[in-house]
Design an enzyme around this catalytic site. Structure first.
Site, PDB file in Angstrom:
ATOM      1  N   HIS A 185      39.519  49.071 -38.911  1.00 37.66           N
ATOM      2  CA  HIS A 185      39.514  48.669 -40.323  1.00 37.66           C
ATOM      3  C   HIS A 185      38.724  47.374 -40.527  1.00 37.66           C
ATOM      4  O   HIS A 185      37.978  47.235 -41.495  1.00 37.66           O
ATOM      5  CB  HIS A 185      40.957  48.505 -40.798  1.00 37.66           C
ATOM      6  CG  HIS A 185      41.043  47.972 -42.187  1.00 37.66           C
ATOM      7  ND1 HIS A 185      40.653  48.716 -43.278  1.00 37.66           N
ATOM      8  CD2 HIS A 185      41.414  46.769 -42.657  1.00 37.66           C
ATOM      9  CE1 HIS A 185      40.797  47.986 -44.364  1.00 37.66           C
ATOM     10  NE2 HIS A 185      41.273  46.810 -44.026  1.00 37.66           N
ATOM     11  N   CYS A 477      26.463  60.702 -38.678  1.00 38.82           N
ATOM     12  CA  CYS A 477      27.498  60.434 -39.675  1.00 38.82           C
ATOM     13  C   CYS A 477      28.623  59.572 -39.104  1.00 38.82           C
ATOM     14  O   CYS A 477      29.662  59.426 -39.723  1.00 38.82           O
ATOM     15  CB  CYS A 477      28.052  61.729 -40.261  1.00 38.82           C
ATOM     16  SG  CYS A 477      28.872  62.767 -39.041  1.00 38.82           S
TER      17      CYS A 477
HETATM   18  C1  PEP Z   1      32.624  60.657 -35.473  1.00 41.51           C
HETATM   19  O1  PEP Z   1      33.330  61.004 -34.520  1.00 41.51           O
HETATM   20  O2  PEP Z   1      31.667  59.864 -35.365  1.00 41.51           O
HETATM   21  C2  PEP Z   1      32.891  61.163 -36.824  1.00 41.51           C
HETATM   22  C3  PEP Z   1      32.069  60.929 -37.815  1.00 41.51           C
HETATM   23  O3  PEP Z   1      34.063  61.841 -36.998  1.00 41.51           O
HETATM   24  P1  PEP Z   1      35.481  61.102 -37.166  1.00 41.51           P
HETATM   25  O4  PEP Z   1      35.225  59.623 -37.231  1.00 41.51           O
HETATM   26  O5  PEP Z   1      36.088  61.659 -38.390  1.00 41.51           O
HETATM   27  O6  PEP Z   1      36.165  61.524 -35.905  1.00 41.51           O
END
Ligand code: PEP
Ligand code: MG
Length: 545
Positions: A185, A477
Site C-alpha cells: 500500500h 499490467c
Molecule cells: C501481477 O501479478 O503483476 C498482476 C498484475 O496481477 P495481480 O497483482 O492481481 O496478482
C-alpha cells in the site's frame, strides 16, 4: 547522519523533519478480573460505534479512494461479529473490555492470515480497527499518523490504507517504512501522491532519536539526522507531455491504460485520461461473495465497470482466485503452498462451467456497454493452457483473447504462447515473485521483488522479442508499469501497452511521450547489462541524460 538503505519504490529526493507514525498500544492486560462483566461488556459496542463514527466523519471530508478506504474500515469497526465475540469473552472470563477486543480481533485476524494472500493483507486493517477500539475504551489517542503541522517525512513500521487515506499530500515530503514491499500500500500510495518512498528499511525504527531525514526514492538510501536539515520537496513527476494518447516522441504507439478492480476505480481512470483499461481484476467484485454470482448478476457488475469506456479497449481478466485472493465459492482446499497451488486459471480446469458462465457474462456486458472488450487468463503456465482458454473464450463470442505472463515457464515459451492467443500481458508482481522464489508480500524479500532486477528485465526482453517475431502485442499490467522511468525501459524491451494504477497514468504517459523509441531501447540495453537493480536503474537514468 545515520545511513540506512531499503528499496526505493517511488522516485525522487526529499528531506525534512520526521514524524513517526505511532506504534501500536501496549498489549492490554487480562487481569484484574472485572467485577461487573455485564457492564464491562456493554462498553464494547458503543466504543466500536464511536470509532466507526470518527472514520465516517473523516470519510465525509474526502473523495474517491480515500473515502472508500475510510468507509471500509468504519464498516469493519461496526462488524457485529467482532463486538459480540469480545462481549462473550468478557462475560465468560471477566477480562477487561480492551483485552477482550484484542483477543476477539486477533482470532479474526488469524483466520484471515490462515486463508492467505489478499485476505491476509486485510489483517493490517483488522489490527488497525482493533487498536482504534482499544484506544477508545482506554480513552487514549489512537495509533496512526498524527495531524501534520509542517511538511514532513513520515516514518512507519508499515502503513495501513486507513492511516493514509486522508493525508494532506502538500504536507508529506516522503514515506519511509521498515516493512512493506514494491507492491505494498505504501508504494502505491506514494506513486499516486507523486512523492518519494523507500520500503523495507531494516533498523529504521530501532532506538533512533532522529529529528530529520533525507530520502532518495531512486536509490533507496535514507539518512537520519539528529539535527534539522534543509527542507526539500521532490519535484512532482512531469505530466506536461500527457495528451491522452500514448506513444513515444517519434510516434511509436504505446497504449497507456489503467488497472481497475471495481466500478469505484473507473472514475479515477477516466479523470487521468487513461486510454482504456489494461487489467480489470474481476475477482475484486467478489472477494466477499460466498456463492457464485449468476450470469445476470455478473453481467450487470461488469457492464457497470465497462460503460465509462464505450469505444475504448478494456482487458477483462477472468477470476484470479486462490492463493492471495481466495474466493468463497471457488474453494481449493488446504494447500501447503497456496501461491504454488490451484490458483488463477488452474481453478477453472476442474470447474470449466464457472469459467464458461463468467465468459458469457463478460461477452454480454461487452455488448451492453459498447466497450472494446478482450479477455485474458491469469496464471497461465503452458501454451496448451492458453489454447484451452482461448477456445472457450472464442466460443463465448469474445474475439480478442490473451494470456497473462506471471509464471516464468510462460515467459520462457512466450513465442508458442503467442501462437495460441492474440496478446500477452506481463504481470510483473507475480512474475518477480516466481522468478526469485520470493513472496511478494514479505518486506524482508522486497529487494528481490524490485522490478528493476536485471533477471526480471531479461525475462521481459525475451517476451518482448517473441512479440516482435509473432507481430502480436505484449503489455505490462503489474506495478512495474507505474514507474515512469521503468515504463520507458519496458517500451525499449518491446512492450506496446502499459497498464497501471490510474493516478500514475499522466506521469507514465508523459515520460513515454518525452523519449524516442531508440532512446528507450538504448536505456533498456543499459539496464539489461547491469548486474543488480540499483545498477539497472542508474544505467537507465544515465542513458536519458
Ligand atoms: C501481477 O501479478 O503483476 C498482476 C498484475 O496481477 P495481480 O497483482 O492481481 O496478482
Ligand atoms: Mg498476478
Amino acid at each position: 547522519m545515520l545511513r540506512l538503505s531499503g528499496v526505493g519504490v517511488s522516485n525522487g529526493q526529499a528531506a525534512g523533519p520526521v514524524v513517526r507514525v505511532a506504534e501500536p498500544l501496549p498489549e492490554p492486560p487480562a487481569s484484574p478480573a472485572v467485577t461487573d462483566p455485564g457492564a464491562e461488556a456493554a462498553r464494547i459496542s458503543p466504543a466500536a460505534q464511536a470509532v466507526a463514527d470518527g472514520l465516517f466523519a473523516r470519510a465525509a471530508g474526502v473523495e474517491g479512494d480515500a473515502k472508500a478506504v475510510l468507509e471500509t474500515t468504519a464498516a469493519m469497526a461496526m462488524d457485529p461479529s467482532l463486538s459480540s465475540r469480545a462481549e462473550q469473552l468478557v462475560s465468560q472470563r471477566a477480562v477487561p473490555a480492551p483485552r477482550a477486543v484484542l483477543e476477539a480481533a486477533d482470532e479474526f485476524a488469524e483466520s484471515l492470515r490462515a486463508t492467505g494472500g489478499y485476505l491476509a493483507e486485510r489483517v493490517r486493517d483488522v489490527h488497525d480497527v482493533r487498536d482504534r477500539i482499544i484506544a477508545e475504551l482506554l480513552g487514549v489517542r489512537p495509533p496512526g499518523v498524527p495531524t501534520l503541522l509542517e511538511p514532513s517525512v513520515l516514518l512507519a513500521r508499515d502503513l495501513a490504507p486507513a492511516d493514509t487515506a486522508d493525508l494532506d499530500p502538500d504536507l508529506v515530503l516522503a514515506l519511509v517504512t521498515e516493512e512493506g514491499g514494491p507492491t505494498s500500500h505504501t508504494a502505491i500510495l506514494a506513486r499516486s501522491l507523486g512523492i518519494p518512498a523507500v520500503v523495507a528499511v531494516r533498523g529504521l525504527l530501532a532506538g533512533t532519536s532522529a529529528i530529520a531525514a533525507e530520502v532518495d526514492g531512486d536509490s533507496g538510501a535514507v539518512g537520519l539526522s539528529e539535527e534539522r536539515v534543509e527542507v526539500r520537496a521532490a519535484e512532482r513527476a512531469d505530466t506536461a507531455n500527457w495528451t491522452g494518447s500514448g506513444g513515444t516522441s517519434d510516434g511509436s504507439r504505446v497504449k497507456i491504460l489503467a488497472n481497475v478492480g471495481a466500478a469505484a476505480d473507473t472514475a479515477a481512470a477516466v479523470s487521468a485520461r487513461a486510454e482504456g483499461v489494461g487489467l480489470f481484476r474481476t475477482e475484486f467484485c467478489y472477494l466477499a461473495a460466498e456463492d457464485e454470482p449468476d450470469v445476470a448478476t455478473q453481467r450487470a457488475a461488469y457492464a457497470e465497470v465497462l460503460e465509462p469506456f464505450a469505444g475504448k479497449p478494456v482487458v477483462v481478466r477472468t477470476l484470479d482466485a486462490g492463493a492471495d485472493k481466495p474466493l468463497g465459492f471457488l474453494e481449493t482446499g488446504a494447500e501447503p503452498n497456496p501461491a504454488l497451488g490451484v490458483r488463477g486459471l488452474r481453478v477453472a480446469f476442474d470447474r470449466p462451467e464457472v469459467l464458461d458462465r463468467q465468459l458469457a457474462a463478460i461477452a454480454a456486458a461487452a455488448g451492453d456497454s459498447g466497450a472494446d472488450v478482450s479477455v485474458m487468463a491469469p496464471m497461465v503456465a503452458t501454451p496448451e493452457e492458453a489454447a484451452w482458454f482461448a477456445e472457450r473464450a472464442r466460443t463465448a463470442g469474445i474475439a480478442r483473447v490473451g494470456a497473462m505472463v506471471e509464471v516464468p515457464a510462460a515467459a520462457l515459451i512466450a513465442g508458442e504462447l503467442l501462437e495460441a492467443v492474440d496478446f500477452v500481458s506481463i504481470g510483473t508482481n507475480d512474475l518477480a515473485q516466481y522468478v526469485f522464489a520470493a513472496d511478494r508480500q514479505l518486506g524482508a524479500l522486497a529487494g528481490l521483488n524490485d522490478p528493476w532486477q536485471p533477471a526480471l528485465l531479461r525475462l521481459i526482453a525475451m517476451i518482448g522479442r517473441a512479440g516482435g517475431e509473432t507481430g502480436k502485442s505484449v503489455g505490462v499490467c503489474g506495478e512495474a508499469a507505474a514507474d515512469p522511468l521503468l515504463g520507458r525501459v519496458l517500451v525499449g524491451l518491446g512492450v506496446s501497452s502499459l497498464s497501471m494504477v490510474a493516478t500514475a497514468v499522466p506521469a507514465v504517459g508523459s515520460a513515454v511521450a518525452g523519449a524516442s523509441l531508440r532512446a528507450c531501447e538504448r536505456a533498456a540495453e543499459a539496464a539489461l547489462a547491469a548486474s543488480d537493480a540499483a545498477g539497472a536503474k542508474a544505467a537507465a537514468r544515465a542513458a536519458f541524460e
